[in-house]
Design an enzyme around this catalytic site. Structure first.
Site, mmCIF file in Angstrom:
data_model
loop_
_atom_site.group_PDB
_atom_site.id
_atom_site.type_symbol
_atom_site.label_atom_id
_atom_site.label_comp_id
_atom_site.label_asym_id
_atom_site.label_seq_id
_atom_site.Cartn_x
_atom_site.Cartn_y
_atom_site.Cartn_z
ATOM 1 N N ASP A 1 -18.399 20.873 -29.549
ATOM 2 C CA ASP A 1 -17.758 20.084 -28.710
ATOM 3 C C ASP A 1 -17.852 18.591 -29.532
ATOM 4 O OD1 ASP A 1 -20.660 20.566 -28.475
ATOM 5 O OD2 ASP A 1 -20.651 19.975 -26.761
ATOM 6 N N ASP B 1 -22.787 19.549 -32.970
ATOM 7 C CA ASP B 1 -23.240 20.870 -32.984
ATOM 8 C C ASP B 1 -21.990 21.631 -33.097
ATOM 9 O OD1 ASP B 1 -23.003 21.569 -30.491
ATOM 10 O OD2 ASP B 1 -24.352 21.569 -29.912
ATOM 11 N N TYR C 1 -24.446 22.539 -20.954
ATOM 12 C CA TYR C 1 -23.353 22.428 -19.451
ATOM 13 C C TYR C 1 -23.646 23.124 -18.604
ATOM 14 C CZ TYR C 1 -20.831 19.935 -23.765
ATOM 15 O OH TYR C 1 -20.968 19.204 -24.504
ATOM 16 N N GLU D 1 -24.716 10.939 -31.087
ATOM 17 C CA GLU D 1 -24.014 11.964 -31.127
ATOM 18 C C GLU D 1 -22.460 11.705 -30.413
ATOM 19 O OE1 GLU D 1 -25.500 15.354 -29.083
ATOM 20 O OE2 GLU D 1 -24.042 16.279 -30.401
#
Ligand SMILES: *[C@@H]1O[C@H](CO)[C@@H](O)[C@H](O)[C@H]1NC(C)=O
Ligand SMILES: *[C@@H]1O[C@H](CO)[C@@H](O)[C@H](O)[C@H]1NC(C)=O
Length: 484
Positions: free
Chosen positions: A80, A83, A228, A463
């Site tokens: 995603d 990571d 999430y 990120e």
């Protein structure tokens, strides 16, 4: 100086002024380049066995045993963000929004020769989802252990962490994930209809089963928490999934569901967690085409636009001093690209049907809506108080330290042992540019005061996420076909 030379010099001055003017009216950005790069980033997020045409030279195969712990094949799909975990909910949202861009901006993507790249990006996700829902009434929703993963700063090609497999079924429901995956499957079924009919039918069949699964055992899944968690519950995903199924099948049962069972809310955010506004804009399209029963959704789409537009009397959303949508720190650019996408689509719908947006005593033209969408994209590409680009490898002074394991760890030997404790010292906490350019990634972006910190450890700024980019593809395609 001879007379010819003088007029030549004047001509050159004129030419450069004129070009400068052109650059100004266009925002000065090469939107086609930004579009191309935004899709290359998605190739950097691929997990599994990479095809030979993968355009990111420093990426290799990874996660080749994914699924083994549960005796299923779950190789493929997307990481995603920065990571190495594969999360079902944001992955599905990435695919649904890419499909929407491929459907709505098909012509623009064809004109700019990027349609096939978008289709490839969608298929990388749908091939994975077909594996994840191969068993009836079950959907695999995550591979990887976030806690262990976050304790090791290592590229996916060399990871040696437990690849835990999570699933939902009738005993462990997850209506928001089942419904979002259904939306991904039905929207992509539309994309592939004319390219590969058999594949498209398979996707649509799964979309129906997943919707049924979401509906028959209702509940929110907390297995992807705290990363999430669906804070908003599943009602928005149910509505979004039903809207996509109605679009894909034209079956009255989905229209009935939408008009009789759907809860439609006025929410000013469009993101991986909240899809009301997206569903409302999508259903407005059908309303414009003559489905009277869908008028409520069009009214709600109007109210979304009115609560976001800066000069609307009903504005609720907060903008930074530089004019950028800011809802919260951490992957904030997703709210800006999401807003840009919805404004771009809605402005096209209004313009196709010769309508304007009314907010109280004010009227706004479709162009006014599109200009707002463009302002968000231009901000990301460099028209902002920091005068810098927030897309890696694009424009002026782009981020050099994206918070991303793959791009910040140098290429290691296959099977080389890695000390997870030391990995942060070696590769994460270092004050140096990433060894690999994460081309096209739009990072989390600046804070509410337009300030940015280009540090790998400052993940809320640096990120990237697949859905920040997927939401930018539509408006970038439109801008690229208009200006380049
Ligand atoms: C950005 O550019 C503008 C206009 O050229 C200038 O006024 C401003 O000081 C610049 N900002 C920064 C942070 O360099
Ligand atoms: C992977 O982890 C296992 C168990 O912790 C360890 O025995 C093995 O040496 C590791 N392999 C590599 C290549 O780091």
């Amino acid at each position: 100086m001879g007379i010819e030379r003088v007029s030549w010099a004047i001509f050159l001055i004129w030419l450069s002024t004129f070009q400068g003017y052109l650059l100004l009216v266009n925002g000065g950005f090469n939107y086609k380049e930004a579009l191309t790069k935004s899709l290359i980033f998605l190739e950097a997020q691929r997990s599994g066995k990479l095809p030979s045409n993968n355009r990111v030279p420093w990426r290799g195969d990874s996660g080749l045993d994914d699924g083994k712990l549960a005796n299923v094949d779950l190789v493929g799909g997307y990481y995603d963000a920065g990571d190495n975990v594969k999360y079902g909910l944001p992955m599905a949202f990435t695919v649904t929004t890419l499909s929407w861009a491929a459907i709505f901006y098909e012509k623009e993507l064809k004109d700019t020769k990027e349609l096939e790249h978008v289709q490839d990006a969608i298929k990388w996700g749908t091939d994975y989802f077909l594996k994840a829902c191969s068993r009836r009434k079950r959907l695999y929703v995550q591979v990887g252990d976030p806690v262990e993963d976050h304790e090791c700063w290592i590229r996916p090609e060399n990871m040696n962490t437990t690849r835990t497999v999570l699933k939902i079924d009738s005993k462990t429901p997850g209506s928001e994930i089942a419904a979002e995956t259904s939306a991904a499957m039905s929207s992509s079924a539309i994309v592939f209809r004319r390219i590969d009919g058999a594949y498209s039918r398979r996707l649509l069949n799964k979309a129906k089963l997943l919707f049924h699964m979401a509906k028959s055992s209702k509940g929110t899944y907390d297995g992807e928490c705290p990363f999430y968690c669906s804070f908003s519950g599943y009602n928005d995903e149910m509505m979004w999934a039903a809207a996509w199924l109605y679009l894909a099948t034209q079956k009255s049962m989905y229209l009935k569901y939408l008009t009789e069972e759907t809860i439609s809310a006025r929410i000013t955010e469009f993101s991986w967690d909240l899809k009301y506004a997206g569903a409302q804009v999508l259903l407005s399209q059908l309303h414009f085409q003559g489905r009277d029963k869908l008028e409520t959704f069009k009214n709600h789409a109007d109210s979304f636009m009115c609560s976001v537009l800066p000069d609307s009397p009903y504005r609720q959303i907060s903008l930074s001093p530089g004019g950028f949508v800011h809802l919260r720190d951490g992957a904030n650019t997703q709210y800006a690209t999401g807003t840009a996408f919805l404004f771009s689509v809605y402005s096209d719908l209004l313009s196709q049907h010769k309508q304007k947006l009314t907010c109280g005593d004010k009227e706004f033209s479709p162009k006014h809506l599109f200009d707002f969408a463009k302002s968000q994209i231009d901000y990301i590409l460099g028209k902002n108080p920091e005068n810098r680009s927030y897309m890696v490898g694009f424009g002026k002074n782009p981020p050099k330290q994206p918070h991303h394991r793959g791009a910040s760890v140098p290429t290691l030997k296959k099977g080389e042992a890695v000390n997870c404790g030391m990995s942060f010292v070696y590769w994460c906490n270092k004050e140096e540019a990433n060894p690999h350019e994460l081309t096209g990634a739009i990072v989390g972006g600046p804070d509410r005061n337009d300030k940015f910190v280009d540090k790998r450890t400052a993940s809320s700024y640096t990120e990237p996420c697949t859905y920040i980019n997927s939401l930018a593809v539509g408006p970038l395609a439109k801008l690229a076909s208009l200006h380049n």
